[in-house]
Scaffold this motif. Structure first.
Motif, PDB file in Angstrom:
ATOM      1  N   PRO A 163       1.757 -16.913  31.306  1.00  0.00           N
ATOM      2  CA  PRO A 163       1.490 -15.608  31.914  1.00  0.00           C
ATOM      3  C   PRO A 163       0.115 -15.080  31.507  1.00  0.00           C
ATOM      4  O   PRO A 163      -0.349 -15.317  30.396  1.00  0.00           O
ATOM      5  CB  PRO A 163       2.602 -14.720  31.343  1.00  0.00           C
ATOM      6  N   THR A 206      -2.541 -11.460  32.203  1.00  0.00           N
ATOM      7  CA  THR A 206      -2.688 -10.109  32.736  1.00  0.00           C
ATOM      8  C   THR A 206      -4.169  -9.840  32.936  1.00  0.00           C
ATOM      9  O   THR A 206      -4.978 -10.083  32.039  1.00  0.00           O
ATOM     10  CB  THR A 206      -2.093  -9.053  31.783  1.00  0.00           C
ATOM     11  N   ASP A 262      -0.207  -8.567  36.707  1.00  0.00           N
ATOM     12  CA  ASP A 262       0.438  -9.662  35.988  1.00  0.00           C
ATOM     13  C   ASP A 262       0.426 -10.907  36.852  1.00  0.00           C
ATOM     14  O   ASP A 262       0.762 -10.864  38.037  1.00  0.00           O
ATOM     15  CB  ASP A 262       1.875  -9.290  35.613  1.00  0.00           C
ATOM     16  N   THR A 275       1.072 -15.387  36.981  1.00  0.00           N
ATOM     17  CA  THR A 275       1.636 -16.593  36.388  1.00  0.00           C
ATOM     18  C   THR A 275       0.732 -17.753  36.787  1.00  0.00           C
ATOM     19  O   THR A 275       0.447 -17.946  37.968  1.00  0.00           O
ATOM     20  CB  THR A 275       3.071 -16.860  36.893  1.00  0.00           C
TER      21      THR A 275
END
Length: 173
Positions: free
Chosen positions: A141, A143, A152, A154
């Motif tokens: 992940p 940000t 956010d 992935t």
């Protein structure tokens, strides 16, 4: 979106030949010469390998190998030189490349570049949880903060081929 770390896969299977000096019963290719040959062979493939280093000399025996390392755009990559044949005082060896996890700092830089291209806004911060493993399907992940808003993401590995790691970036919000 997909980002490719280097073009290292093109070097898989490259071959080099070096002269080696006989020292007693054993012979070896000096680690500096192995590193230089790796750099040269990668260069022939259009790969700009920086800081090629090998930890030890390569024993000049068929099947023996040494794992060296180099960087492409700041990302570490392994190169394995394996002796394939001996002809007189010449050792021929094959060079293969192997991916390492994408380093957190490299991943953050590249995620920031991708977000900037798509959003047409320079991210203020990019923070990823850690390195991205060099294994298909693995995720990390991240940000991104741009124009005061946090996004956010992935990051998912889509392909690992030789020294190259391809990944996609998706919004999770």
């Amino acid at each position: 979106m997909v980002y490719r770390i280097g073009r290292v896969v093109a070097a898989a299977g490259a071959a080099a030949a070096l002269l080696f000096g006989l020292a007693g019963c054993s012979a070896s290719v000096p680690k500096e010469d192995v590193a230089s040959s790796i750099s040269s062979e990668l260069g022939k493939q259009g790969i700009q390998a920086q800081n090629v280093t090998c930890p030890q000399d390569l024993n000049a025996e068929v099947g023996r190998s040494v794992r060296c390392e180099f960087q492409v755009d700041g990302q570490p990559v392994d190169a394995v030189a394996t002796v394939s044949s001996l002809e007189g005082d010449t050792a021929k060896f094959d060079i293969t490349t192997e991916a390492r996890p994408v380093a957190k700092a490299v991943l953050e830089r590249e995620v920031g570049k991708q977000v900037e291209q798509i959003a047409q806004a320079t991210p203020e911060t990019v923070s990823c949880a850690g390195d991205l493993p060099a294994e298909v399907g693995k995720t990390t992940p991240c940000t991104v903060t741009a124009q005061g808003e946090a996004l956010d993401l992935t990051v998912t590995v889509t392909e690992v081929d030789g020294g190259r790691v391809n990944f996609s970036i998706e919004s999770t919000g």
